[in-house]
Scaffold this motif. Structure first.
Motif, mmCIF file in Angstrom:
data_model
loop_
_atom_site.group_PDB
_atom_site.id
_atom_site.type_symbol
_atom_site.label_atom_id
_atom_site.label_comp_id
_atom_site.label_asym_id
_atom_site.label_seq_id
_atom_site.Cartn_x
_atom_site.Cartn_y
_atom_site.Cartn_z
ATOM 1 N N THR A 1 0.814 -1.167 -0.011
ATOM 2 C CA THR A 1 -0.695 0.108 -0.471
ATOM 3 C C THR A 1 0.919 0.985 0.231
ATOM 4 O OG1 THR A 1 -1.888 -1.532 1.151
ATOM 5 C CG2 THR A 1 -2.197 1.329 0.896
ATOM 6 N N GLU B 1 -2.848 5.595 -0.595
ATOM 7 C CA GLU B 1 -3.416 4.395 -0.242
ATOM 8 C C GLU B 1 -3.680 4.173 -1.408
ATOM 9 O OE1 GLU B 1 -6.695 7.851 0.883
ATOM 10 O OE2 GLU B 1 -4.591 8.614 2.414
ATOM 11 N N GLU B 2 -3.436 3.530 -2.045
ATOM 12 C CA GLU B 2 -3.030 2.603 -3.307
ATOM 13 C C GLU B 2 -2.565 1.106 -2.725
ATOM 14 O OE1 GLU B 2 -5.341 3.315 -6.364
ATOM 15 O OE2 GLU B 2 -5.609 4.982 -5.685
ATOM 16 N N THR B 3 -3.691 0.349 -3.099
ATOM 17 C CA THR B 3 -3.212 -0.912 -2.820
ATOM 18 C C THR B 3 -2.783 -1.744 -4.311
ATOM 19 O OG1 THR B 3 -3.942 -0.993 -0.857
ATOM 20 C CG2 THR B 3 -3.507 -2.836 -1.489
#
Length: 132
Positions: free
Chosen positions: A119, A122-124
């Motif tokens: 992550t 805030e992007e996984t």
């Protein structure tokens, strides 16, 4: 009371050794060349696939091992370590003069497959690599 303290210290020592062994086992499994084959379940095109070369080392609590990443003909060097009983992969690199660490969760690590979840901002993303 003294016996209880000795037993507790012995247990803590054994637990520390076991944790280190799981991290070292993961480092041993990572040793070698790995090819990125999927990102978020989507196959990576052959000409876009990165190769990760993990060096095996004797891992201590604050030490890192060497890592070389080859992508699109460019070669980047970084370091890595495994923590949390073999469940976390921490990459440390210097990009444009700025040092950073990126922590990923190892969801699968076998002798032929590495899958980790990262992550960032805030992007996984989930990356899957196979051993060459």
């Amino acid at each position: 009371m003294k016996k209880t303290l000795i037993v507790m210290m012995s247990f803590a020592f054994v637990f520390t050794i076991a944790s280190c062994n799981k991290n070292q086992k993961a480092v041993k499994n990572l040793d070698g060349s790995w090819k990125l084959v999927k990102v978020n379940g989507e196959a990576v095109e052959e000409d876009e696939a990165a190769t990760y070369d993990f060096d095996n080392c004797k891992l201590k609590s604050e030490e890192y091992c060497d890592l070389t990443i080859t992508e699109d003909g460019s070669v980047e060097t970084a370091t890595y370590k495994v923590t949390d009983d073999g469940e976390k992969l921490v990459l440390r690199a210097d990009v444009g003069g700025v040092a950073f660490e990126l922590e990923s969760e190892i969801t699968e690590l076998t002798s032929t497959t590495l899958i980790f979840k990262t992550t960032f901002l805030e992007e996984t993303s989930i990356s899957e690599l196979t051993k060459l």
